[in-house]
Design a protein around this motif. Structure first.
Motif, short mmCIF file in Angstrom:
data_model
loop_
_atom_site.label_atom_id
_atom_site.label_comp_id
_atom_site.label_asym_id
_atom_site.label_seq_id
_atom_site.Cartn_x
_atom_site.Cartn_y
_atom_site.Cartn_z
N MET A 33 0.83 -1.19 0.00
CA MET A 33 0.00 0.00 0.00
C MET A 33 0.88 1.25 0.00
SD MET A 33 -2.46 -1.44 3.04
CE MET A 33 -3.70 -0.16 2.94
N SER A 34 0.23 2.39 -0.18
CA SER A 34 0.94 3.66 -0.16
C SER A 34 1.57 3.91 1.20
CB SER A 34 -0.03 4.80 -0.48
OG SER A 34 0.56 6.06 -0.19
N THR A 42 -6.92 4.21 6.99
CA THR A 42 -8.21 4.41 6.32
C THR A 42 -8.03 4.95 4.91
OG1 THR A 42 -8.42 6.71 7.11
CG2 THR A 42 -9.24 4.98 8.55
N MET A 43 -6.81 5.29 4.54
CA MET A 43 -6.57 5.99 3.27
C MET A 43 -6.73 5.11 2.05
SD MET A 43 -3.33 8.36 2.22
CE MET A 43 -3.80 9.58 3.45
N GLN A 44 -6.42 3.82 2.18
CA GLN A 44 -6.41 2.96 1.00
C GLN A 44 -6.96 1.58 1.32
OE1 GLN A 44 -2.52 2.20 -0.89
NE2 GLN A 44 -3.44 2.94 -2.78
N MET A 45 -7.88 1.12 0.54
CA MET A 45 -8.52 -0.18 0.64
C MET A 45 -9.38 -0.31 1.90
SD MET A 45 -5.94 -2.91 -1.18
CE MET A 45 -4.59 -2.84 -0.03
N ASP A 46 -9.93 -1.48 2.11
CA ASP A 46 -10.94 -1.71 3.14
C ASP A 46 -10.32 -1.77 4.54
OD1 ASP A 46 -13.64 -2.59 4.09
OD2 ASP A 46 -12.49 -4.38 4.63
N GLN A 186 1.64 0.03 -10.09
CA GLN A 186 1.02 -1.06 -10.82
C GLN A 186 1.58 -1.18 -12.23
OE1 GLN A 186 -3.16 -0.14 -10.58
NE2 GLN A 186 -3.39 -1.00 -8.52
N ALA A 187 2.06 -0.07 -12.78
CA ALA A 187 2.57 -0.08 -14.17
C ALA A 187 3.87 -0.85 -14.29
CB ALA A 187 2.74 1.35 -14.67
N PHE A 341 -0.07 -4.08 -6.37
CA PHE A 341 -0.09 -2.95 -5.44
C PHE A 341 -1.51 -2.40 -5.28
CE2 PHE A 341 0.45 1.54 -4.29
CZ PHE A 341 1.38 1.45 -3.26
N ALA A 342 -1.90 -2.19 -4.00
CA ALA A 342 -3.21 -1.61 -3.66
C ALA A 342 -4.38 -2.48 -4.09
CB ALA A 342 -3.36 -0.22 -4.26
#
Length: 398
Positions: A33-34, A42-46, A186-187, A341-342
């Motif tokens: 994650m970031s 809480t910023m990314q994903m569940d 992801q790229a 990622f993410a």
């Protein structure tokens, strides 16, 4: 002149093995994650249901604990390798090469590297190696207190003055950064490289300011624990049992308070300030409880097979730490990796950690059955001595 102690203590190796495995439970978030989500989950994903439970478990039992142990063991290693005499031997070449490897790791592989910090602070910590345990502990606690004032005080200042005018613009900017960095990760490896380098520079700068004194203080305390016989499992079983019981109970309660405060406050600025306070100091006590437990178990013969398994992992801690980064980078960064990622939630992140633990617990003793050092330990040693060191067992090592 005192000479370096080159004998190995199974108890120290076992504790180091547990530490290098334990830090992955927290580090995996920085791979998957970031970095911003590392501090604000809480910023990314569940972050509900089982994912919240995994986060709470990791925060309570892992956050700050195993890196605390790792830092103290680094200080103990200075006593073992450099000795207590005036001649530091190969210490500074070791630190220089550790710095080089750490910079490569941080800027080309993963921003969350700790080796650069250890190399820089290790050059300072060696100056204290001839102090007695008492002043080492006193200075160590003073330095830990300095970082505590900076980190905890900064969090409360942020809670007092944050969230006012300009908060909406900051949130929008953060959301834009999050989208851009996620797409880059992801790229592919080259796409995410500038982001990783930026995160590494930011992390090293902020980390040294906020936690550099704590890390140096822990190195001092590790030296004291080495000199006092704590880390060589030389104390009585009763003493270790009492320290383990107190450390585990009090440490768990303080870290549970941290987790509760963060969840109840929905990770707001005030909740972060309260949670950081409990975690900063509670992690020290719980880490000491963990270490005391490992020392106690190391003295009980029936656990020798388990202890030796973790000891083999600890003897290859350098290799295992960097291998974790390579595995996780391949999984989460795009071409030539999988680019997940993410996309991997916390429950599955924990499953990946368990898988890596199993792999490293199995491959470490197998490797050391044939070789004297782990592969990267051998590289580091060879660079330090300036000539190839014997790797196969049965050969004479420098």
């Amino acid at each position: 002149m005192a000479s370096p102690r080159l004998d190995r203590f199974v108890s120290i190796d076992a504790l180091r093995g547990i530490a290098v495995l334990g830090i992955l439970m927290m580090n995996v978030q920085g791979f998957a994650m970031s970095p911003f989500a590392y501090d604000d989950p809480t910023m990314q994903m569940d972050l509900t249901g089982a994912n919240l439970s995994v986060w709470a478990f990791a925060h309570t039992f892992f956050a700050f604990k195993f890196i605390t142990i790792f830092s103290a063991l680094f200080g103990a290693g200075i006593i073992l390798m450099a000795g207590e005499g005036e001649d530091t031997g190969r210490h500074y070449p070791r630190m220089v090469w550790l710095l080089v490897i750490g910079l490569i790791h941080a800027y080309l592989i993963w921003w969350g590297d700790i080796l650069v910090t250890y190399a820089l602070l290790g050059m300072l910590a060696v100056k204290a190696r001839r102090l007695n345990p008492r002043p080492l502990v006193i200075w160590g606690l003073v330095l830990i207190g300095v970082s505590g004032v900076i980190m905890v005080g900064g969090a409360y200042v942020g809670a007092m003055f944050g969230g006012g005018e300009g908060a909406a613009e900051q949130e929008a900017m953060m959301a834009s950064w999050l989208d851009q960095s996620t797409a880059a990760y992801q790229a592919g490896y080259l796409n995410r490289l500038p982001w990783n380098m930026g995160f590494a520079l930011m992390g090293q700068t902020v980390g040294m300011i906020m936690l550099g004194a704590r890390t140096l203080g822990l190195m001092f305390i590790g030296m004291a624990l080495m000199k006092s016989g704590f880390l060589s499992a030389s104390w009585s079983m009763t003493r270790y049992a009492v320290l383990a019981a107190v450390g585990l109970a009090l440490g768990w309660w303080m870290n549970h308070m941290s987790t509760t405060a963060l969840i109840a406050g929905e990770f707001g600025l005030q909740a972060v300030a309260d949670g950081n306070t409990w975690s900063y100091f509670g992690s020290l006590i719980l880490a000491f409880g963990y270490a005391s437990t490992v020392m106690l178990i190391s003295k009980i013969g029936v656990f020798s097979l388990i202890v030796n398994l973790f000891a083999a992992t600890g003897r290859m801690a350098f290799t295992n730490y960097l291998t974790q980064s390579l595995i996780m980078t391949y999984i989460f960064v795009g071409t030539p990796g999988l680019g997940l990622f993410a996309t991997v939630e916390r429950v599955d992140q924990a499953k990946l950690v368990l898988l890596v633990w199993a792999l490293q617990l199995v491959w470490s003793p197998i490797w050391l059955h044939f070789f004297r050092f782990g592969p990267l330990e051998w590289v580091w040693r060879t660079l330090t001595y300036g000539q190839a060191q014997p790797l196969l067992k049965g050969k004479t090592a420098a």
